[in-house]
Design a protein around this motif. Sequence first.
Motif, PDB file in Angstrom:
ATOM      1  N   PRO A 139      -3.449 -45.517  -2.861  1.00  0.00           N
ATOM      2  CA  PRO A 139      -2.358 -44.954  -3.667  1.00  0.00           C
ATOM      3  C   PRO A 139      -1.474 -44.011  -2.860  1.00  0.00           C
ATOM      4  CG  PRO A 139      -4.380 -43.783  -4.134  1.00  0.00           C
ATOM      5  CD  PRO A 139      -4.749 -44.891  -3.189  1.00  0.00           C
ATOM      6  N   VAL A 140      -0.203 -43.933  -3.275  1.00  0.00           N
ATOM      7  CA  VAL A 140       0.768 -43.059  -2.616  1.00  0.00           C
ATOM      8  C   VAL A 140       1.634 -42.390  -3.683  1.00  0.00           C
ATOM      9  CG1 VAL A 140       2.776 -42.954  -1.083  1.00  0.00           C
ATOM     10  CG2 VAL A 140       0.860 -44.449  -0.516  1.00  0.00           C
ATOM     11  N   LEU A 141       1.827 -41.087  -3.535  1.00  0.00           N
ATOM     12  CA  LEU A 141       2.754 -40.341  -4.382  1.00  0.00           C
ATOM     13  C   LEU A 141       3.970 -39.952  -3.556  1.00  0.00           C
ATOM     14  CD1 LEU A 141       3.668 -38.765  -6.889  1.00  0.00           C
ATOM     15  CD2 LEU A 141       2.279 -36.832  -6.077  1.00  0.00           C
ATOM     16  N   LEU A 142       5.158 -40.292  -4.058  1.00  0.00           N
ATOM     17  CA  LEU A 142       6.416 -39.981  -3.380  1.00  0.00           C
ATOM     18  C   LEU A 142       7.307 -39.196  -4.343  1.00  0.00           C
ATOM     19  CD1 LEU A 142       8.207 -40.464  -0.855  1.00  0.00           C
ATOM     20  CD2 LEU A 142       8.940 -42.601  -1.892  1.00  0.00           C
ATOM     21  N   VAL A 143       7.809 -38.047  -3.885  1.00  0.00           N
ATOM     22  CA  VAL A 143       8.643 -37.194  -4.738  1.00  0.00           C
ATOM     23  C   VAL A 143       9.969 -36.904  -4.041  1.00  0.00           C
ATOM     24  CG1 VAL A 143       8.833 -35.046  -6.033  1.00  0.00           C
ATOM     25  CG2 VAL A 143       6.575 -36.081  -5.675  1.00  0.00           C
ATOM     26  N   ASP A 144      11.077 -37.166  -4.739  1.00  0.00           N
ATOM     27  CA  ASP A 144      12.424 -36.921  -4.217  1.00  0.00           C
ATOM     28  C   ASP A 144      13.266 -36.257  -5.312  1.00  0.00           C
ATOM     29  OD1 ASP A 144      14.788 -36.967  -2.789  1.00  0.00           O
ATOM     30  OD2 ASP A 144      15.230 -39.071  -3.228  1.00  0.00           O
ATOM     31  N   ASP A 145      13.622 -34.971  -5.229  1.00  0.00           N
ATOM     32  CA  ASP A 145      12.987 -34.049  -4.336  1.00  0.00           C
ATOM     33  C   ASP A 145      12.484 -32.860  -5.112  1.00  0.00           C
ATOM     34  OD1 ASP A 145      14.766 -31.643  -4.070  1.00  0.00           O
ATOM     35  OD2 ASP A 145      16.216 -33.016  -3.224  1.00  0.00           O
ATOM     36  N   LYS A 175      -8.220 -40.863  -1.767  1.00  0.00           N
ATOM     37  CA  LYS A 175      -7.999 -41.185  -0.345  1.00  0.00           C
ATOM     38  C   LYS A 175      -6.635 -41.829  -0.111  1.00  0.00           C
ATOM     39  CE  LYS A 175     -12.193 -39.775   0.294  1.00  0.00           C
ATOM     40  NZ  LYS A 175     -12.420 -38.413   0.822  1.00  0.00           N
ATOM     41  N   GLY A 176      -5.634 -41.302  -0.817  1.00  0.00           N
ATOM     42  CA  GLY A 176      -4.274 -41.812  -0.650  1.00  0.00           C
ATOM     43  C   GLY A 176      -3.404 -40.835   0.118  1.00  0.00           C
TER      44      GLY A 176
END
Length: 266
Positions: A139-145, A175-176
Amino acid sequence: MFVELNNLLNTTPDTAEQGKLTLLCDAKTDGSFLVHHFLSFYLKANCKVCFVALIQSFSHYSIVGQKLGVSLTMARERGQLVFLEGLKSAVDIVFQAQKEPHPLQFLREANAGNLKPLFEFVREALKPVDSGEAQWTYPVLLVDDLSVLLSLGMGAVAVLDFIHYCRATVCWELKGNMVVLVHDSGDAEDEENDILLNGLSHQSHLILRAEGLATGFCRDVHGQLRILWRRPSQPTVHRDQSFTYQYKIQDKSVSFFAKGMSPAVL
């Protein structure tokens, strides 16, 4: 010599490390090209991505993603991408009654002191799925912004608490990886933004800082990128490594090169 960002970071979808927090920062320039890079990178790596987009619409990211070889629409339809469109959500929250708690519920609360609904949204989006569904790499968390949350009234401590709980869930438990963008306004009086930026800098394993040129606009050089690797487990002498490159943004890619190696100079 012109190289791509993956080469600078020495990463490929198969060799990307897990359990890491990457901080993206822009000062006197637009660092959104870094967000687009990591979004396309993790989708191509078959990762499950939760994208909290607070500054642009889905169509904007989708158009850029197509240029980079990924379809955000298809990724969302097959469950690989969970997209929170902050611009649209803000309008819905303010002007429409919500039957259930919204991730950005704090916009309706005058004294909202935390981002728990937003954290619950992230945790639900990235929780492990049953074996009958598609299996993602990690898993991946991406925040903008994140700076937008400060502009909307949240305090830096509340935002840092949100990141702390997300790290505990995404990086440690699942474990992402996490990638967040923060804008550096350069305003000495903006204490909240300084607190947020400094707090994230101490937690991050990798810091990418896009900066405008001190000399102003240049057709062949659009800015410079400072790369700081932070390895807390390494001996002090090898703990931090820093590199600086200049870059030029093109239609479908970004070229990086050492200082003095741009076409304008050569």
